[in-house]
Design an enzyme around this catalytic site. Structure first.
Site, mmCIF file in Angstrom:
data_model
loop_
_atom_site.group_PDB
_atom_site.id
_atom_site.type_symbol
_atom_site.label_atom_id
_atom_site.label_comp_id
_atom_site.label_asym_id
_atom_site.label_seq_id
_atom_site.Cartn_x
_atom_site.Cartn_y
_atom_site.Cartn_z
ATOM 1 N N SER A 228 -6.108 1.150 -4.757
ATOM 2 C CA SER A 228 -5.705 -0.261 -5.597
ATOM 3 C C SER A 228 -4.363 0.095 -5.714
ATOM 4 O O SER A 228 -3.472 -0.925 -5.693
ATOM 5 C CB SER A 228 -6.433 -0.346 -6.799
ATOM 6 N N ARG A 232 -1.726 -2.660 -4.004
ATOM 7 C CA ARG A 232 -1.227 -3.653 -5.013
ATOM 8 C C ARG A 232 0.024 -3.763 -4.741
ATOM 9 O O ARG A 232 0.797 -4.809 -4.577
ATOM 10 C CB ARG A 232 -1.567 -3.166 -6.294
ATOM 11 N N ASN A 236 2.259 -7.053 -2.756
ATOM 12 C CA ASN A 236 2.929 -7.744 -3.567
ATOM 13 C C ASN A 236 4.153 -7.919 -2.799
ATOM 14 O O ASN A 236 4.827 -8.926 -2.721
ATOM 15 C CB ASN A 236 3.172 -7.313 -4.865
#
Lengths: 298, 156
Positions: A228, A232, A236
């Site tokens: 994660s 992440r 992004n």
């Protein structure tokens, strides 16, 4: 745009291909542009060739920009550290101290044990990721166009849009988490944490039955941490970069669309200032939290 | 989006950067920050001490000022008292002196008057004698009738 003959999808693909240097097996790649008879280490001429290299390849652009930015960060901070004074600080020292106080506050807020490594780690993560993300604000065509002039065909300037970079850091953090878990709790404690919770029973037989269930749950949550963390940041930045590329396509669609694209790019860039800072901060904060969890018995 | 050796490269770069930050950046700067924090704390404590001392000194000064004011007013009162005494004394002296001068002047005036009266009497006596001489020329001898003339003059 690198050339008038590129279609939009080629343009996007071109922007998303890393400058890859690797061991290319023999074969015919890139619509016949790169024909390899002797397998060996070479630059990939297109995404297809880069894919064919498999694991034994390296993204030169990612490495170059991440190391350049990291060295820039370390150079500035080392310069401040060498000239550090306990008296009235100068401009650079003020700036560096401001960032370090901020990091120190964050670490003190989330990390309750004593470990002299967490704060420098957080500083490195925050500033390095911030600088790498910051490359996203450079208009997408500027650096590729310059490198094109120098004869380099692929150039992805934002290292954090390369999952290798984000996973590299996340795995580094993950290794630390495991290292400190074992160091603080012992191997028994670490294994126990993985197998003896969340379900437990006073009955040894039932407890033994719970072990595989617990292990599956805890192992997933353990693995989810670096995944994660890496995804992440990567997601992004990749999405942000993609939007910049899509906006850049508008520049080739006439004056009106070009102007509209300019406005959009400005707006997205301003919004992106928030995202790049936020993502760097989130990565840092989660690292601190994970390490804090590694230092605590449940 | 291939995972390849870049991953290892990034991991190693990361490790080196963290090590470098820890060794050459974080420790010296944090040390300096800590030292400055201590310096500021010391300075603040010294400042507080100084302020306290200043308050004490102010109190002392106020006390001194108060005492001085008291003394000054005492001295002033004494001086005023003394001054009024002097004035009173001077008044008394002046009155006495005035009286004395007045008395002396009066007595002098009286003496003057007496003397004038005496002279006048003598003159009158002389005039009377002269007159009488003129009238009585031959009959009256000044030496013989001296006592009569004198008693006449005394009556004037």
């Amino acid at each position: 745009m690198t050339g008038d003959t590129l279609t939009s999808s080629e343009y996007i693909k071109h922007h998303l291909t890393n400058l890859t240097y690797g061991n290319l097996p023999a074969g015919n790649y890139c619509d016949g542009h790169q024909v390899v008879t002797d397998p060996g280490w070479q630059l990939a001429g297109c995404g297809e060739a880069a894919k064919a290299m498999g694991f034994s390849a390296i993204h030169l652009d990612t490495m170059f920009w991440s190391i350049t930015l990291g060295v820039l960060f370390l150079y500035l901070f080392k310069k401040a550290a060498d000239a550090v004074t306990t008296g009235i600080p100068g401009g650079l020292q003020n700036f560096v101290e401001w960032i370090m106080e901020f990091i120190d506050q964050s670490v003190r807020g989330s990390f309750s044990s004593r470990n002299d490594m967490v704060a420098p780690l957080s500083l490195t993560i925050f500033v390095w990721i911030f600088l790498m993300n910051l490359m996203d604000l450079v208009p997408v065509d500027v650096i590729p166009a310059i490198s094109q002039l120098l004869g380099i065909h692929f150039m992805k300037v934002v290292p954090t849009t390369d999952p290798n970079a984000t996973f590299g850091m996340a795995i580094g953090v993950f290794i630390l988490v495991i290292f400190y878990s074992i160091k603080i709790k012992g191997i028994g404690g670490f294994v126990g944490e993985l197998t003896l919770q969340p379900f437990s029973s006073a009955n040894p037989l039932v407890n033994a039955l719970f072990i595989p269930i617990n292990f599956i749950l805890e192992f997933v949550s353990l693995i989810a941490k670096p995944v994660s963390l890496a995804l992440r940041l990567f997601g992004n930045m990749y999405a942000g970069e993609m939007i910049f590329i899509l906006i850049a396509i508008m520049y080739s669609a006439g004056t009106f669309m070009g102007l509209f694209g300019g406005v959009l790019q400005l707006g997205w860039a301003i919004f992106h200032i928030l995202i790049i800072t936020l993502q760097a901060f989130i990565f840092m904060t989660l690292t601190i939290v994970y390490l804090d969890m590694a230092h605590h018995e449940h | 989006m291939n995972i390849n050796l870049t991953l290892i490269g990034q991991l190693l770069t990361f490790v080196v950067f963290v090590w470098f930050t820890m060794k050459y950046v974080w420790t010296p700067i944090m040390g300096a920050l800590e030292e400055r924090r201590k310096g500021i704390a010391d300075g603040l404590a010294a400042g507080e001490r100084g302020q306290h001392e200043q308050e004490l000194a102010e109190g002392r000064a106020k006390q001194l000022l108060h005492d001085a004011k008291g003394q000054a007013s005492d001295i002033l009162a004494q001086a005023q008292k003394r001054a009024s005494e002097i004035v009173d004394e001077a008044k008394v002296n002046a009155r006495v002196e005035g009286d004395r001068i007045l008395t002396a002047a009066r007595s002098e005036i009286e003496q003057e008057a007496n003397r004038a009266r005496e002279q006048l009497r003598e003159r009158v006596a002389a005039l009377a004698i002269a007159g009488a001489e003129k009238i009585l020329r031959k009959e009256i001898n000044a030496d013989t009738h001296q006592d009569i003339v004198n008693s006449l003059a005394k009556e004037i």
